[in-house]
Structures are given as C-alpha cells and as structure tokens.
Design a protein around this motif. Structure first.
Motif, mmCIF file in Angstrom:
data_model
loop_
_atom_site.group_PDB
_atom_site.id
_atom_site.type_symbol
_atom_site.label_atom_id
_atom_site.label_comp_id
_atom_site.label_asym_id
_atom_site.label_seq_id
_atom_site.Cartn_x
_atom_site.Cartn_y
_atom_site.Cartn_z
ATOM 1 N N TRP A 255 -4.445 -23.631 -67.916
ATOM 2 C CA TRP A 255 -3.720 -23.557 -69.179
ATOM 3 C C TRP A 255 -4.599 -22.919 -70.246
ATOM 4 O O TRP A 255 -4.174 -22.047 -70.991
ATOM 5 N N ILE A 256 -5.853 -23.337 -70.279
ATOM 6 C CA ILE A 256 -6.798 -22.799 -71.245
ATOM 7 C C ILE A 256 -6.992 -21.303 -71.004
ATOM 8 O O ILE A 256 -6.997 -20.517 -71.934
ATOM 9 N N ARG A 257 -7.140 -20.935 -69.723
ATOM 10 C CA ARG A 257 -7.364 -19.526 -69.390
ATOM 11 C C ARG A 257 -6.209 -18.671 -69.891
ATOM 12 O O ARG A 257 -6.410 -17.622 -70.465
ATOM 13 N N GLU A 258 -4.977 -19.140 -69.653
ATOM 14 C CA GLU A 258 -3.808 -18.392 -70.108
ATOM 15 C C GLU A 258 -3.785 -18.265 -71.621
ATOM 16 O O GLU A 258 -3.491 -17.210 -72.151
ATOM 17 N N THR B 154 -5.645 -15.790 -77.369
ATOM 18 C CA THR B 154 -6.605 -16.062 -78.433
ATOM 19 C C THR B 154 -7.592 -14.913 -78.562
ATOM 20 O O THR B 154 -7.926 -14.497 -79.664
ATOM 21 N N ARG B 155 -8.053 -14.402 -77.414
ATOM 22 C CA ARG B 155 -9.030 -13.323 -77.448
ATOM 23 C C ARG B 155 -8.429 -12.061 -78.057
ATOM 24 O O ARG B 155 -9.080 -11.366 -78.811
#
Ligand SMILES: [Zn+2]
Length: 76
Positions: free
Chosen positions: A51-54, A59-60
């Motif tokens: 979830w964070i990776r997605e 965000t990036r």
C-alpha cells in the motif's frame, strides 16, 4: 494506518462511513463493541508495504512537481 477491528481493512483513519457501509454500525457502536482500531506501522505487514509503495509513487510525483516548481521560482 489503522486497521478495522472487524474486517481488518487498513485505512488512514477509521471512518464512520466505513462502519456504516461495511458493518451496519455507527463508528461509536463499532468502537463500543470491538474496541479502538489497531494502529499498524508500515513495517508490520507486506500488505501495508504494498500500500505504501503504491501511494509512494503518487507522493514522489507530487514531490518532483513541487521541487521543479521551487526550482523555477528560484531561477525567476
Ligand atoms: Zn471494517
């Protein structure tokens, strides 16, 4: 990240909307019966990491745009 005590769904915050739509309970009723949602840190499960990776991709991108904007402002 908080985890719904009934279905285990991860969300930024346990919303009344989730409680009503998924469990037919108000948030208050859910908390009374099942207790407060568990706080899950991002390192705890693969599910959260994915979830964070997605969300990191988004965000990036936002970060790069902000950086580019800052750079062009400095130049101007
Ligand atoms: Zn739930």
């Amino acid at each position: 990240m908080f985890q719904c005590p009934i279905c285990g769904e991860l969300m930024e915050i346990l919303t009344n909307n989730h409680c009503v739509n998924k469990h037919n309970l108000t948030k208050k009723e859910l908390l009374d019966r099942y207790g407060t949602p568990k706080y899950v840190t991002p390192t705890m499960s693969r599910e959260v990491q994915n979830w964070i990776r997605e969300s990191t991709i988004i965000t990036r991108m936002d970060f790069d745009i902000a950086q580019a904007a800052a750079r062009s402002q400095r130049r101007g």
